[in-house]
Scaffold this motif. Structure first.
Motif, PDB file in Angstrom:
ATOM      1  N   GLN A  59       0.834  -1.194   0.000  1.00  0.00           N
ATOM      2  CA  GLN A  59       0.000   0.000   0.000  1.00  0.00           C
ATOM      3  C   GLN A  59       0.873   1.250   0.000  1.00  0.00           C
ATOM      4  O   GLN A  59       2.016   1.219   0.436  1.00  0.00           O
ATOM      5  N   TYR A  60       0.280   2.332  -0.503  1.00  0.00           N
ATOM      6  CA  TYR A  60       0.979   3.614  -0.516  1.00  0.00           C
ATOM      7  C   TYR A  60       0.869   4.297   0.836  1.00  0.00           C
ATOM      8  O   TYR A  60      -0.179   4.291   1.479  1.00  0.00           O
ATOM      9  N   TYR A  61       1.978   4.939   1.228  1.00  0.00           N
ATOM     10  CA  TYR A  61       1.974   5.887   2.333  1.00  0.00           C
ATOM     11  C   TYR A  61       2.241   7.256   1.723  1.00  0.00           C
ATOM     12  O   TYR A  61       3.077   7.377   0.832  1.00  0.00           O
ATOM     13  N   VAL A  87      -1.526   9.746 -16.175  1.00  0.00           N
ATOM     14  CA  VAL A  87      -0.147  10.189 -15.983  1.00  0.00           C
ATOM     15  C   VAL A  87       0.406   9.521 -14.729  1.00  0.00           C
ATOM     16  O   VAL A  87      -0.199   9.598 -13.660  1.00  0.00           O
ATOM     17  N   HIS A  88       1.538   8.853 -14.884  1.00  0.00           N
ATOM     18  CA  HIS A  88       2.287   8.315 -13.746  1.00  0.00           C
ATOM     19  C   HIS A  88       3.573   9.110 -13.682  1.00  0.00           C
ATOM     20  O   HIS A  88       4.370   9.067 -14.619  1.00  0.00           O
ATOM     21  N   ALA A  89       3.765   9.869 -12.596  1.00  0.00           N
ATOM     22  CA  ALA A  89       4.928  10.754 -12.520  1.00  0.00           C
ATOM     23  C   ALA A  89       5.597  10.649 -11.156  1.00  0.00           C
ATOM     24  O   ALA A  89       4.937  10.423 -10.141  1.00  0.00           O
ATOM     25  N   HIS A  90       6.898  10.825 -11.162  1.00  0.00           N
ATOM     26  CA  HIS A  90       7.678  10.943  -9.935  1.00  0.00           C
ATOM     27  C   HIS A  90       8.326  12.316  -9.913  1.00  0.00           C
ATOM     28  O   HIS A  90       8.651  12.877 -10.962  1.00  0.00           O
ATOM     29  N   VAL A  91       8.477  12.863  -8.710  1.00  0.00           N
ATOM     30  CA  VAL A  91       9.022  14.213  -8.579  1.00  0.00           C
ATOM     31  C   VAL A  91      10.168  14.256  -7.575  1.00  0.00           C
ATOM     32  O   VAL A  91      10.194  13.501  -6.592  1.00  0.00           O
ATOM     33  N   GLY A 103       9.367  11.287  -4.614  1.00  0.00           N
ATOM     34  CA  GLY A 103       8.433  10.170  -4.573  1.00  0.00           C
ATOM     35  C   GLY A 103       7.434  10.215  -5.711  1.00  0.00           C
ATOM     36  O   GLY A 103       7.605  10.945  -6.694  1.00  0.00           O
ATOM     37  N   HIS A 104       6.412   9.412  -5.520  1.00  0.00           N
ATOM     38  CA  HIS A 104       5.334   9.231  -6.491  1.00  0.00           C
ATOM     39  C   HIS A 104       4.380  10.423  -6.367  1.00  0.00           C
ATOM     40  O   HIS A 104       3.819  10.670  -5.298  1.00  0.00           O
ATOM     41  N   LEU A 105       4.225  11.158  -7.454  1.00  0.00           N
ATOM     42  CA  LEU A 105       3.368  12.347  -7.422  1.00  0.00           C
ATOM     43  C   LEU A 105       1.915  11.955  -7.190  1.00  0.00           C
ATOM     44  O   LEU A 105       1.365  11.127  -7.929  1.00  0.00           O
TER      45      LEU A 105
HETATM   46 ZN    ZN Z   1       4.982   5.736  -8.991  1.00  0.00          ZN
END
Ligand code: ZN
Length: 143
Positions: A59-61, A87-91, A103-105
């Motif tokens: 799971q995401y935190y 859109v799958h983006a990381h920043v 992390g995961h936007l």
């Molecule tokens: Zn991601």
């Protein structure tokens, strides 16, 4: 699996102050009819929400950063989920001391200013996300 892609349109633009960064990028993709592509952006946000996927717990935190930050780097891709461009983006976001968070936007990251570049791709097949049982993530097919 992999897919040979050929470059299509390149679209550059800016997002409105106060917009949700992830939702606004997805809106551009949907308005332009882009279902396969690459996203890059730089700029600044007034607050941010980034995710970390806990692999064992599946799971995401989420980390909420209630401060102005630079978008030092945003990179991501566009493919199809539930019949729509996603859109799958990381920043990487940096603070006044140059310290970085990454992390995961996630939705909840609010634009102060943002300049983006979207590279559209064309391919013989669509890339469609589906639930990947080994990871619990919505991924592209593995074969
Ligand atoms: Zn991601």
């Amino acid at each position: 699996m992999n897919l040979a892609v050929t470059p299509g349109r390149r679209i550059m633009g800016r997002l409105a102050k106060g917009a949700d960064l992830l939702a606004a990028l997805e809106q551009v993709a949907r308005e332009q009819g882009i279902t396969l592509g690459e996203v890059k952006a730089i700029g600044a946000v007034s607050q941010a929400r980034i995710g970390y996927y806990h692999q064992a717990e599946r799971q995401y935190y989420f980390l909420d950063l209630a401060q102005p930050l630079e978008i030092a780097s945003l990179m991501g891709n566009i493919s199809v989920k539930d019949g729509h461009p996603m859109v799958h983006a990381h920043v990487t976001l940096s603070d006044a001391q140059g310290r970085a968070f990454g992390g995961h936007l996630a939705e909840g990251t609010i634009v102060f200013a943002c300049e983006y570049l979207i590279q559209e791709y064309q391919a013989a097949a669509a890339l469609v996300r589906g639930l990947d049982e080994p990871t619990g993530l919505f991924l592209w097919p593995d074969k």
